[in-house]
Design an enzyme around this catalytic site. Structure first.
Site, short mmCIF file in Angstrom:
data_model
loop_
_atom_site.label_atom_id
_atom_site.label_comp_id
_atom_site.label_asym_id
_atom_site.label_seq_id
_atom_site.Cartn_x
_atom_site.Cartn_y
_atom_site.Cartn_z
N THR A 136 0.83 -1.20 0.00
CA THR A 136 0.00 0.00 0.00
C THR A 136 0.87 1.26 0.00
OG1 THR A 136 -1.42 1.29 1.48
CG2 THR A 136 -0.11 -0.37 2.52
N ASP A 137 0.29 2.35 -0.46
CA ASP A 137 1.01 3.63 -0.38
C ASP A 137 1.09 4.15 1.06
OD1 ASP A 137 -1.68 4.32 -0.06
OD2 ASP A 137 -1.69 5.89 -1.58
N GLU A 138 0.29 3.53 1.95
CA GLU A 138 0.24 4.04 3.33
C GLU A 138 1.56 3.84 4.07
OE1 GLU A 138 -3.45 3.29 5.38
OE2 GLU A 138 -4.53 3.08 3.50
N TYR A 190 -1.79 -0.71 10.96
CA TYR A 190 -1.94 -1.34 9.64
C TYR A 190 -0.73 -1.03 8.76
CZ TYR A 190 -3.31 -1.70 4.72
OH TYR A 190 -3.31 -1.97 3.36
N LYS A 208 2.29 -3.49 7.27
CA LYS A 208 2.56 -3.65 5.83
C LYS A 208 4.01 -3.26 5.53
CE LYS A 208 0.09 -4.69 2.92
NZ LYS A 208 -0.28 -6.04 2.40
P1 NAD Z 1 -9.62 -7.53 2.11
O1 NAD Z 1 -9.62 -7.27 3.58
O2 NAD Z 1 -10.84 -7.28 1.32
O3 NAD Z 1 -9.21 -9.07 1.85
C1 NAD Z 1 -8.20 -9.71 2.56
C2 NAD Z 1 -8.31 -11.21 2.29
O4 NAD Z 1 -7.23 -11.88 2.98
C3 NAD Z 1 -9.61 -11.82 2.82
O5 NAD Z 1 -10.17 -12.67 1.85
C4 NAD Z 1 -9.18 -12.60 4.05
O6 NAD Z 1 -9.99 -13.73 4.30
C5 NAD Z 1 -7.76 -13.00 3.67
N1 NAD Z 1 -6.93 -13.24 4.85
C6 NAD Z 1 -6.79 -12.44 5.93
N2 NAD Z 1 -5.95 -13.02 6.83
C7 NAD Z 1 -5.53 -14.18 6.27
C8 NAD Z 1 -4.64 -15.21 6.69
N3 NAD Z 1 -4.02 -15.13 7.88
N4 NAD Z 1 -4.43 -16.26 5.87
C9 NAD Z 1 -5.06 -16.34 4.67
N5 NAD Z 1 -5.92 -15.41 4.23
C10 NAD Z 1 -6.15 -14.34 5.03
O7 NAD Z 1 -8.37 -6.71 1.55
P2 NAD Z 1 -8.17 -5.98 0.14
O8 NAD Z 1 -8.72 -4.62 0.24
O9 NAD Z 1 -8.60 -6.89 -0.94
O10 NAD Z 1 -6.58 -5.85 0.12
C11 NAD Z 1 -5.77 -6.88 -0.44
C12 NAD Z 1 -4.31 -6.47 -0.33
O11 NAD Z 1 -4.11 -5.23 -0.99
C13 NAD Z 1 -3.83 -6.26 1.10
O12 NAD Z 1 -2.52 -6.76 1.21
C14 NAD Z 1 -3.84 -4.74 1.28
O13 NAD Z 1 -2.86 -4.33 2.22
C15 NAD Z 1 -3.48 -4.30 -0.13
N6 NAD Z 1 -3.97 -2.96 -0.53
C16 NAD Z 1 -5.29 -2.65 -0.40
C17 NAD Z 1 -5.75 -1.40 -0.84
C18 NAD Z 1 -7.21 -1.03 -0.76
O14 NAD Z 1 -7.56 0.10 -1.08
N7 NAD Z 1 -8.11 -1.94 -0.37
C19 NAD Z 1 -4.85 -0.50 -1.39
C20 NAD Z 1 -3.49 -0.85 -1.52
C21 NAD Z 1 -3.08 -2.11 -1.08
P1 TYD Z 2 -10.65 3.92 4.34
O1 TYD Z 2 -11.60 3.43 3.29
O2 TYD Z 2 -10.72 3.32 5.70
O3 TYD Z 2 -9.19 3.78 3.71
P2 TYD Z 2 -7.75 4.29 4.29
O4 TYD Z 2 -7.91 4.78 5.67
O5 TYD Z 2 -6.95 3.03 4.24
O6 TYD Z 2 -7.29 5.33 3.33
O7 TYD Z 2 -10.85 5.49 4.51
C1 TYD Z 2 -10.66 6.40 3.44
C2 TYD Z 2 -10.74 7.80 3.99
O8 TYD Z 2 -12.06 8.05 4.49
C3 TYD Z 2 -9.82 8.05 5.18
O9 TYD Z 2 -9.34 9.39 5.13
C4 TYD Z 2 -10.71 7.87 6.39
C5 TYD Z 2 -12.05 8.38 5.89
N1 TYD Z 2 -13.25 7.74 6.48
C6 TYD Z 2 -14.28 8.55 7.00
O10 TYD Z 2 -14.20 9.79 6.99
N2 TYD Z 2 -15.39 7.92 7.49
C7 TYD Z 2 -15.50 6.56 7.53
O11 TYD Z 2 -16.55 6.04 8.02
C8 TYD Z 2 -14.46 5.76 6.99
C9 TYD Z 2 -14.55 4.26 7.00
C10 TYD Z 2 -13.35 6.40 6.47
#
Ligand code: NAD
Ligand code: TYD
Length: 357
Positions: free
Chosen positions: A138-140, A163, A167
């Site tokens: 992630t960019d975070e 988180y 990561k």
């Molecule tokens: P998500 O929470 O929707 O899915 C995570 C999946 O991992 C789930 O299916 C869960 O069952 C599985 N999982 C969790 N713990 C596990 C374990 N111990 N063993 C096996 N499986 C397990 O997450 P997402 O949003 O699809 O994100 C996927 C990846 O992308 C993550 O690594 C996250 O850090 C990264 N990422 C997400 C975003 C975003 O905006 N959602 C952005 C950048 C990077």
């Molecule tokens: P989120 O989807 O949790 O992603 P991330 O924190 O990983 O970027 O949140 C996106 C943005 O929205 C973040 O600045 C937090 C804000 N946010 C709210 O203002 N209200 C909410 O209920 C949630 C879930 C997020």
């Protein structure tokens, strides 16, 4: 040449992973291999997100195995059973708010789990030709930006939530395995994804569903925090490009170059939903509720993706207006999936049908 014949996708039942599997099997140019989805099915994992894929490819090019990435023996068995040549590691605990309340699971899955997977991979891939471990991050990890600048691949890591710290730790471990053991790895750091099948605790699906149901829209702090949004398919196309053409040991930033203050994004959603439901904009605006800020809330994220564009010829193709409108339609039209993930009906079904080994 990468083999890309037997791809282990961890976390393939989650939001990005399930979209990745569908994209690869349905429409990735030149992909003829098999996908093994390895997922623990936590609250965020939903096998019902892949019923169409299971029906079309199950037992032929798509296989599901339930399990935890911290289980070294099981991971080793899966590597043997399917002769894994590629890992795409999505599995993680992914929600910042949860990491503030319960950081333990983030350390276990994101750090220990990634390490366990790397160790298994190192042993199984004694011969290293054509194999690849791609780590999704992630960019975070780069921390919080002020009003100017963007994150590049050389921006120093400065994570600020449990988180992002977990990561960052896993990213460092992945790179350590490359430098120390010569494990063929790549890494990508992506900005905020949106699209179908995202668990409705995250900002966009939460706001869409609350708008639909006339519930309040909780805006953290002053609502001026900025996120850089990218459609999940654009992210996943970048990952596919990395699997095919990347250089070993490199990391790539992926982003939408699409910055929105949270409050403005809510107003955009209100505009789309008012039109879709024939609702009154003023009434929907009244649902906006400013609430206590998230502790350590990062102010701004913005990705510079010049490297992947230049080196791997990747471009974002889904415009935000179009992508957001389609995403709203999806959440308005998929009541069964939404009721399922919220009510726990799928959970019961999963527990009956997919026992962990
Ligand atoms: P998500 O929470 O929707 O899915 C995570 C999946 O991992 C789930 O299916 C869960 O069952 C599985 N999982 C969790 N713990 C596990 C374990 N111990 N063993 C096996 N499986 C397990 O997450 P997402 O949003 O699809 O994100 C996927 C990846 O992308 C993550 O690594 C996250 O850090 C990264 N990422 C997400 C975003 C975003 O905006 N959602 C952005 C950048 C990077
Ligand atoms: P989120 O989807 O949790 O992603 P991330 O924190 O990983 O970027 O949140 C996106 C943005 O929205 C973040 O600045 C937090 C804000 N946010 C709210 O203002 N209200 C909410 O209920 C949630 C879930 C997020």
């Amino acid at each position: 040449m990468r083999r890309l014949e037997n791809i282990l996708v961890t976390g393939g039942a989650g939001f990005i992973g399930s979209n990745f599997i569908r994209l690869l099997l349905e429409s990735a140019p030149g992909f003829n291999g098999r996908i093994i989805n390895f997922d623990a099915l936590t609250y965020a994992g939903n096998i019902a997100s892949l019923l169409d894929v299971q029906a079309k490819f199950g037992g032929k090019r798509y296989f599901f195995e339930r399990g935890n990435i911290q289980d070294a023996d099981l991971v080793a068995t899966i590597f043997e059973k399917y002769r894994i040549d590629t890992v795409v590691h999505f599995a993680a605990e992914s929600h910042v708010d949860r990491s503030i309340v319960e950081p333990d699971a983030f350390v276990q899955t994101n750090i220990v789990g990634t390490f366990t997977l790397l160790e298994a991979t190192r042993r199984y891939w004694a011969r290293r030709d054509g194999v690849l471990f791609h780590h999704i991050s992630t960019d975070e990890v780069y921390g919080s930006l002020g009003e100017i600048n963007t994150f590049t691949e050389t921006t120093p890591y400065a994570p600020r939530s449990p988180y992002s710290a977990s990561k960052a730790a896993s990213d460092h471990m992945v790179m350590a395995f490359y430098h120390t053991y010569g494990l063929p790895v790549t890494l990508s750091n992506c900005s905020n994804n949106y699209g179908p099948y995202q668990f409705p605790e995250k900002f966009i699906p939460l706001m869409i569903l609350n708008l639909k149901e006339g519930k309040s829209l909780p805006v953290y702090g002053d609502g001026r925090n900025v996120r850089d949004w990218i459609h999940v398919d654009d992210h996943n196309r970048a990952v596919w490009q990395i699997l095919r053409q990347s250089k070993i040991g490199e990391s790539y930033n992926i982003g939408g170059e699409n910055e929105w203050e949270n409050i403005h994004l809510i107003q955009k959603l209100i505009e789309i939903i008012a039109k879709a439901l024939g609702a009154d904009t003023d009434e929907l605006n009244r649902l906006i509720t400013f609430v206590k800020d998230r502790p350590g809330h990062d102010r701004r994220y913005a990705i510079n993706c010049a490297k992947i564009r230049r080196e791997l010829n990747w471009e974002r193709v889904i415009g935000f207006e179009e992508g957001l409108a389609k995403t709203v339609d999806w959440y308005l039209g998929n009541k069964e999936w939404i009721d399922g993930v919220r009510s726990g009906v799928y959970r019961q079904w999963i527990e009956q049908n997919y026992k962990e080994r």
